[in-house]
Design a protein around this motif. Structure first.
Motif, PDB file in Angstrom:
ATOM      1  N   MET A  92      45.471  51.518  38.503  1.00  0.00           N
ATOM      2  CA  MET A  92      45.287  50.234  37.832  1.00  0.00           C
ATOM      3  C   MET A  92      46.621  49.579  37.492  1.00  0.00           C
ATOM      4  O   MET A  92      46.790  48.366  37.666  1.00  0.00           O
ATOM      5  CB  MET A  92      44.411  50.421  36.588  1.00  0.00           C
ATOM      6  CG  MET A  92      42.965  50.754  36.936  1.00  0.00           C
ATOM      7  SD  MET A  92      41.983  51.352  35.533  1.00  0.00           S
ATOM      8  CE  MET A  92      41.908  49.874  34.521  1.00  0.00           C
ATOM      9  N   VAL A  93      47.580  50.358  37.044  1.00  0.00           N
ATOM     10  CA  VAL A  93      48.921  49.812  36.771  1.00  0.00           C
ATOM     11  C   VAL A  93      49.506  49.238  38.057  1.00  0.00           C
ATOM     12  O   VAL A  93      50.050  48.126  38.068  1.00  0.00           O
ATOM     13  CB  VAL A  93      49.842  50.893  36.158  1.00  0.00           C
ATOM     14  CG1 VAL A  93      51.294  50.451  36.161  1.00  0.00           C
ATOM     15  CG2 VAL A  93      49.387  51.228  34.733  1.00  0.00           C
ATOM     16  N   ALA A  94      49.387  49.978  39.156  1.00  0.00           N
ATOM     17  CA  ALA A  94      49.904  49.506  40.442  1.00  0.00           C
ATOM     18  C   ALA A  94      49.214  48.224  40.896  1.00  0.00           C
ATOM     19  O   ALA A  94      49.818  47.395  41.588  1.00  0.00           O
ATOM     20  CB  ALA A  94      49.749  50.597  41.505  1.00  0.00           C
ATOM     21  N   ALA A  95      47.951  48.033  40.497  1.00  0.00           N
ATOM     22  CA  ALA A  95      47.195  46.836  40.868  1.00  0.00           C
ATOM     23  C   ALA A  95      47.464  45.669  39.926  1.00  0.00           C
ATOM     24  O   ALA A  95      46.896  44.597  40.089  1.00  0.00           O
ATOM     25  CB  ALA A  95      45.704  47.150  40.896  1.00  0.00           C
ATOM     26  N   PHE A  99      47.980  46.933  30.622  1.00  0.00           N
ATOM     27  CA  PHE A  99      47.628  47.864  29.555  1.00  0.00           C
ATOM     28  C   PHE A  99      48.331  47.425  28.282  1.00  0.00           C
ATOM     29  O   PHE A  99      49.493  47.008  28.304  1.00  0.00           O
ATOM     30  CB  PHE A  99      47.997  49.303  29.938  1.00  0.00           C
ATOM     31  CG  PHE A  99      46.957  49.933  30.822  1.00  0.00           C
ATOM     32  CD1 PHE A  99      45.926  50.681  30.265  1.00  0.00           C
ATOM     33  CD2 PHE A  99      46.988  49.731  32.188  1.00  0.00           C
ATOM     34  CE1 PHE A  99      44.944  51.228  31.074  1.00  0.00           C
ATOM     35  CE2 PHE A  99      46.008  50.273  33.003  1.00  0.00           C
ATOM     36  CZ  PHE A  99      44.987  51.029  32.446  1.00  0.00           C
ATOM     37  N   LEU A 100      47.621  47.513  27.165  1.00  0.00           N
ATOM     38  CA  LEU A 100      48.130  47.038  25.887  1.00  0.00           C
ATOM     39  C   LEU A 100      48.775  48.150  25.081  1.00  0.00           C
ATOM     40  O   LEU A 100      49.304  47.896  23.994  1.00  0.00           O
ATOM     41  CB  LEU A 100      46.993  46.397  25.083  1.00  0.00           C
ATOM     42  CG  LEU A 100      46.251  45.274  25.814  1.00  0.00           C
ATOM     43  CD1 LEU A 100      45.096  44.766  24.965  1.00  0.00           C
ATOM     44  CD2 LEU A 100      47.203  44.149  26.186  1.00  0.00           C
ATOM     45  N   GLU A 101      48.731  49.354  25.613  1.00  0.00           N
ATOM     46  CA  GLU A 101      49.292  50.513  24.929  1.00  0.00           C
ATOM     47  C   GLU A 101      49.543  51.617  25.943  1.00  0.00           C
ATOM     48  O   GLU A 101      49.023  51.579  27.057  1.00  0.00           O
ATOM     49  CB  GLU A 101      48.340  51.020  23.848  1.00  0.00           C
ATOM     50  CG  GLU A 101      47.022  51.537  24.418  1.00  0.00           C
ATOM     51  CD  GLU A 101      46.053  52.026  23.354  1.00  0.00           C
ATOM     52  OE1 GLU A 101      46.130  51.564  22.205  1.00  0.00           O
ATOM     53  OE2 GLU A 101      45.226  52.887  23.691  1.00  0.00           O
ATOM     54  N   PHE A 114      43.207  48.345  27.877  1.00  0.00           N
ATOM     55  CA  PHE A 114      43.728  47.341  28.790  1.00  0.00           C
ATOM     56  C   PHE A 114      42.963  46.042  28.591  1.00  0.00           C
ATOM     57  O   PHE A 114      41.894  46.013  27.976  1.00  0.00           O
ATOM     58  CB  PHE A 114      43.670  47.809  30.251  1.00  0.00           C
ATOM     59  CG  PHE A 114      42.295  47.957  30.845  1.00  0.00           C
ATOM     60  CD1 PHE A 114      41.697  46.899  31.542  1.00  0.00           C
ATOM     61  CD2 PHE A 114      41.592  49.146  30.737  1.00  0.00           C
ATOM     62  CE1 PHE A 114      40.443  47.041  32.112  1.00  0.00           C
ATOM     63  CE2 PHE A 114      40.337  49.294  31.302  1.00  0.00           C
ATOM     64  CZ  PHE A 114      39.758  48.233  31.992  1.00  0.00           C
ATOM     65  N   ALA A 115      43.535  44.958  29.100  1.00  0.00           N
ATOM     66  CA  ALA A 115      42.897  43.652  29.012  1.00  0.00           C
ATOM     67  C   ALA A 115      42.491  43.208  30.402  1.00  0.00           C
ATOM     68  O   ALA A 115      43.237  43.396  31.364  1.00  0.00           O
ATOM     69  CB  ALA A 115      43.852  42.630  28.398  1.00  0.00           C
ATOM     70  N   ASP A 116      41.304  42.602  30.490  1.00  0.00           N
ATOM     71  CA  ASP A 116      40.925  42.025  31.775  1.00  0.00           C
ATOM     72  C   ASP A 116      41.640  40.683  31.935  1.00  0.00           C
ATOM     73  O   ASP A 116      42.457  40.298  31.090  1.00  0.00           O
ATOM     74  CB  ASP A 116      39.399  41.925  31.922  1.00  0.00           C
ATOM     75  CG  ASP A 116      38.730  40.916  31.008  1.00  0.00           C
ATOM     76  OD1 ASP A 116      39.414  40.059  30.418  1.00  0.00           O
ATOM     77  OD2 ASP A 116      37.486  40.971  30.897  1.00  0.00           O
ATOM     78  N   LEU A 117      41.385  39.975  33.010  1.00  0.00           N
ATOM     79  CA  LEU A 117      42.134  38.757  33.275  1.00  0.00           C
ATOM     80  C   LEU A 117      41.901  37.676  32.247  1.00  0.00           C
ATOM     81  O   LEU A 117      42.693  36.733  32.142  1.00  0.00           O
ATOM     82  CB  LEU A 117      41.835  38.218  34.683  1.00  0.00           C
ATOM     83  CG  LEU A 117      40.482  37.550  34.910  1.00  0.00           C
ATOM     84  CD1 LEU A 117      40.576  36.708  36.194  1.00  0.00           C
ATOM     85  CD2 LEU A 117      39.375  38.552  35.004  1.00  0.00           C
ATOM     86  N   TRP A 122      39.306  46.477  26.939  1.00  0.00           N
ATOM     87  CA  TRP A 122      38.561  47.592  27.506  1.00  0.00           C
ATOM     88  C   TRP A 122      39.279  48.892  27.171  1.00  0.00           C
ATOM     89  O   TRP A 122      40.502  48.909  27.044  1.00  0.00           O
ATOM     90  CB  TRP A 122      38.562  47.503  29.021  1.00  0.00           C
ATOM     91  CG  TRP A 122      37.787  46.410  29.659  1.00  0.00           C
ATOM     92  CD1 TRP A 122      38.017  45.069  29.588  1.00  0.00           C
ATOM     93  CD2 TRP A 122      36.683  46.581  30.533  1.00  0.00           C
ATOM     94  NE1 TRP A 122      37.120  44.397  30.361  1.00  0.00           N
ATOM     95  CE2 TRP A 122      36.290  45.309  30.962  1.00  0.00           C
ATOM     96  CE3 TRP A 122      35.997  47.701  31.005  1.00  0.00           C
ATOM     97  CZ2 TRP A 122      35.218  45.118  31.831  1.00  0.00           C
ATOM     98  CZ3 TRP A 122      34.938  47.508  31.871  1.00  0.00           C
ATOM     99  CH2 TRP A 122      34.561  46.229  32.270  1.00  0.00           C
ATOM    100  N   ASP A 123      38.550  49.979  27.088  1.00  0.00           N
ATOM    101  CA  ASP A 123      39.131  51.318  27.080  1.00  0.00           C
ATOM    102  C   ASP A 123      38.965  51.917  28.465  1.00  0.00           C
ATOM    103  O   ASP A 123      37.859  51.884  29.022  1.00  0.00           O
ATOM    104  CB  ASP A 123      38.409  52.247  26.102  1.00  0.00           C
ATOM    105  CG  ASP A 123      38.974  52.258  24.708  1.00  0.00           C
ATOM    106  OD1 ASP A 123      39.968  51.546  24.451  1.00  0.00           O
ATOM    107  OD2 ASP A 123      38.406  52.968  23.852  1.00  0.00           O
TER     108      ASP A 123
END
Length: 131
Positions: A92-95, A99-101, A114-117, A122-123
């Motif tokens: 997900m990071v690569a995409a 992430f907020l933390e 993480f945050a969606d667009l 989301w967790d």
């Protein structure tokens, strides 16, 4: 009643939402059907999921548009379970998922918000016992 079938999520536009959920999160597009009123019935779900899915609902009118990205008042409102936290977090990071933390390990499992667009929180969660 056996399970929740769909959870509606307000989005800005269908195609950008599909790009994010399918392209960045790795979900599968289950259905994208035009409706007579110009809207679409768009359903996505995590690959391999068979029960609950998301209905991506394009916001209409100022009240709905104001809620896009903040349907849960700034709280985490959606929980994406994984059986391999490190793998899915790295993918997900690569995409480009924001992430907020940093990942953390809690008594209930490994988790990172993480945050969606649109900004919905989301967790990404690997529950304890599946590690």
């Amino acid at each position: 009643m056996a399970h929740l079938g769909l959870v509606a999520l307000l989005v800005g536009e269908y195609d950008e939402a599909i790009d994010f959920y399918v392209g960045s999160l790795g979900f599968e597009l289950v259905e994208d059907t035009p409706r007579p009123d110009g809207s679409r019935w768009v359903v996505v779900r995590p690959s391999g999921a068979r029960e609950t899915a998301l209905l991506l609902a394009r916001a209409t009118g100022p009240e709905q548009r104001a809620r896009v990205g903040d349907q849960t008042g700034g709280r985490v409102g959606l929980f994406l379970h994984t059986e391999d936290f490190a793998r899915d977090h790295a993918r997900m990071v690569a995409a480009g998922v924001r992430f907020l933390e940093e990942p953390r390990h809690e008594p209930y499992g490994s988790v990172a918000v993480f945050a969606d667009l649109y900004g919905n929180r989301w967790d990404l969660l690997q529950p304890r016992g599946t590690e």
